[in-house]
Design a protein around this motif. Sequence first.
Motif, mmCIF file in Angstrom:
data_model
loop_
_atom_site.group_PDB
_atom_site.id
_atom_site.type_symbol
_atom_site.label_atom_id
_atom_site.label_comp_id
_atom_site.label_asym_id
_atom_site.label_seq_id
_atom_site.Cartn_x
_atom_site.Cartn_y
_atom_site.Cartn_z
ATOM 1 N N LEU A 8 -1.872 -11.167 -0.507
ATOM 2 C CA LEU A 8 -0.767 -11.988 -0.001
ATOM 3 C C LEU A 8 -0.034 -11.406 1.204
ATOM 4 C CD1 LEU A 8 0.836 -13.240 -3.341
ATOM 5 C CD2 LEU A 8 -0.833 -14.385 -1.884
ATOM 6 N N VAL A 9 0.035 -10.094 1.314
ATOM 7 C CA VAL A 9 0.792 -9.502 2.419
ATOM 8 C C VAL A 9 0.256 -9.916 3.789
ATOM 9 C CG1 VAL A 9 1.271 -7.309 3.573
ATOM 10 C CG2 VAL A 9 1.825 -7.590 1.169
ATOM 11 N N PRO A 10 -1.068 -9.991 4.016
ATOM 12 C CA PRO A 10 -1.518 -10.452 5.338
ATOM 13 C C PRO A 10 -0.988 -11.833 5.707
ATOM 14 C CG PRO A 10 -3.331 -9.406 4.174
ATOM 15 C CD PRO A 10 -2.204 -9.501 3.193
ATOM 16 N N PHE A 11 -0.889 -12.736 4.741
ATOM 17 C CA PHE A 11 -0.352 -14.068 5.021
ATOM 18 C C PHE A 11 1.162 -14.017 5.248
ATOM 19 C CE2 PHE A 11 -4.240 -14.841 2.609
ATOM 20 C CZ PHE A 11 -4.879 -15.758 3.435
ATOM 21 N N GLN A 12 1.848 -13.182 4.479
ATOM 22 C CA GLN A 12 3.299 -13.053 4.671
ATOM 23 C C GLN A 12 3.617 -12.486 6.049
ATOM 24 O OE1 GLN A 12 4.549 -9.475 4.192
ATOM 25 N NE2 GLN A 12 6.440 -10.113 5.215
ATOM 26 N N ALA A 13 2.908 -11.418 6.434
ATOM 27 C CA ALA A 13 3.161 -10.807 7.745
ATOM 28 C C ALA A 13 2.764 -11.751 8.871
ATOM 29 C CB ALA A 13 2.382 -9.493 7.856
ATOM 30 N N ALA A 14 1.617 -12.430 8.729
ATOM 31 C CA ALA A 14 1.185 -13.377 9.761
ATOM 32 C C ALA A 14 2.160 -14.538 9.885
ATOM 33 C CB ALA A 14 -0.217 -13.888 9.439
ATOM 34 N N ALA A 15 2.737 -14.966 8.758
ATOM 35 C CA ALA A 15 3.682 -16.083 8.805
ATOM 36 C C ALA A 15 4.892 -15.741 9.660
ATOM 37 C CB ALA A 15 4.129 -16.443 7.387
ATOM 38 N N GLU A 16 5.397 -14.517 9.537
ATOM 39 C CA GLU A 16 6.533 -14.125 10.368
ATOM 40 C C GLU A 16 6.162 -14.130 11.843
ATOM 41 O OE1 GLU A 16 8.537 -10.609 9.095
ATOM 42 O OE2 GLU A 16 8.381 -11.106 6.959
ATOM 43 N N GLU A 17 4.938 -13.757 12.160
ATOM 44 C CA GLU A 17 4.491 -13.785 13.558
ATOM 45 C C GLU A 17 4.309 -15.213 14.054
ATOM 46 O OE1 GLU A 17 4.576 -11.154 15.407
ATOM 47 O OE2 GLU A 17 5.264 -10.119 13.597
ATOM 48 N N TYR A 18 3.748 -16.064 13.221
ATOM 49 C CA TYR A 18 3.569 -17.463 13.618
ATOM 50 C C TYR A 18 4.906 -18.149 13.868
ATOM 51 C CZ TYR A 18 -1.458 -18.125 13.187
ATOM 52 O OH TYR A 18 -2.809 -18.081 13.407
ATOM 53 N N VAL A 19 5.916 -17.782 13.103
ATOM 54 C CA VAL A 19 7.223 -18.411 13.274
ATOM 55 C C VAL A 19 7.954 -17.841 14.485
ATOM 56 C CG1 VAL A 19 9.515 -18.712 12.266
ATOM 57 C CG2 VAL A 19 7.482 -19.017 10.847
ATOM 58 N N PHE A 20 8.113 -16.515 14.541
ATOM 59 C CA PHE A 20 9.001 -15.911 15.538
ATOM 60 C C PHE A 20 8.300 -15.586 16.858
ATOM 61 C CE2 PHE A 20 11.119 -14.945 11.495
ATOM 62 C CZ PHE A 20 12.383 -15.427 11.775
ATOM 63 N N ARG A 21 7.119 -15.039 16.828
ATOM 64 C CA ARG A 21 6.433 -14.704 18.075
ATOM 65 C C ARG A 21 5.560 -15.850 18.575
ATOM 66 N NH1 ARG A 21 9.180 -10.670 16.560
ATOM 67 N NH2 ARG A 21 7.689 -10.170 14.918
ATOM 68 N N GLY A 22 5.314 -16.842 17.725
ATOM 69 C CA GLY A 22 4.417 -17.919 18.081
ATOM 70 C C GLY A 22 5.105 -19.235 18.323
#
Length: 359
Positions: A223-237
């Motif tokens: 689950l952590v890869p999806f949690q970390a990627a989600a923060e990137e998709y929201v804020f950096r993306g």
Amino acid sequence: MNPDVPQPPHSSSSPPSPPPSPWAPPSSSAEPPHPPAPAWPGGQGWDRPPEWSRPPTGPVRAPSGSRYDEQGRNGHGGRFGWIGELSAVVGLVLLAVVVVGIVGMVLAELLDAGPADADSDLFFEDPVADLVVQLLGIAIAIPIVLWGARVIGRRPAGTVSSVVGRLRWGWLGRCAAVGFPLMVLQIGLLIAWTWNDEPVGESGSGFPGWPVFLLSLAVILALVPFQAAAEEYVFRGWLVQVVGRVVRTPWPAVAVASLLFALAHGFGELSGFLLLLYSALWWGWLVIRTGGLEAVIVMHVANNLLAFGLAAGFGELASTETAADAPWQAMVAELVFAPLYCLTVARIADRRGIERVSP
């Protein structure tokens, strides 16, 4: 042939013309001939409507040569369309977080597995089960922002991943080869530096035993890869692209998204807040520089995997501390490692010809 009988005129070169049909409409020499009906692709004449009568359907990409932050500039939504996209996606993300939390509370109540302390912020007494709820509550943002880009922004959802419209797995792997060793080195040095101040595991319950530890690792890896990627998709993306619809340069969008990213982790130590803001600014620069989220997803996943893994090993999964509570030593280390990683990856991207603008 009798010369006294008149003969009809004839020509040796063509046969005589047939008499006109009595059913034919009268002809008029003053009426111009009608031009043939144009043929449309896939049919003849007027059996298909003209193309201009059918509005374009499906996602529309930004013009060729657009930067990552300009991927939302596809000519749809009007001048203030970004407000609708921003409002809808933020509202849905908040709603999804609340729904996941309610589901966790209901399950904990039905299973009689809630925390013993009524004032606890946890959903479950079991820290592993509670971690699942927390990680899912963040990971659910990925499909929401992709939906917002596709349905409201009318652009391919893959353009949130990169300028080529997809996640570049080969490039992500090259970034991982650089990012994971650097993150291991950074955290190792930080542990050695702060060992005398607060040894790792001092505030935890100690090693929980192999069954619990292995179960924790399985949840973390899943689950952590999806949690970390989600923060990137929201804020950096997605957020950078939405703001990028109305500003000419990427830096206002990067600055706003970086500040919100730091604030989203809560208020802890000043050093922790500055660390998050500083890292976010570097990572925002790297996204524009490499045309996608791959490099920053790698670094975020590496950081969180190691952090959660250490917490699981020392029985600290129930801790409510975040990166906002990081000590000043972590900030000093980040002053070196954030630019080291970003500049190294940017250099590799130049050598590999990684696309920085849309094709």
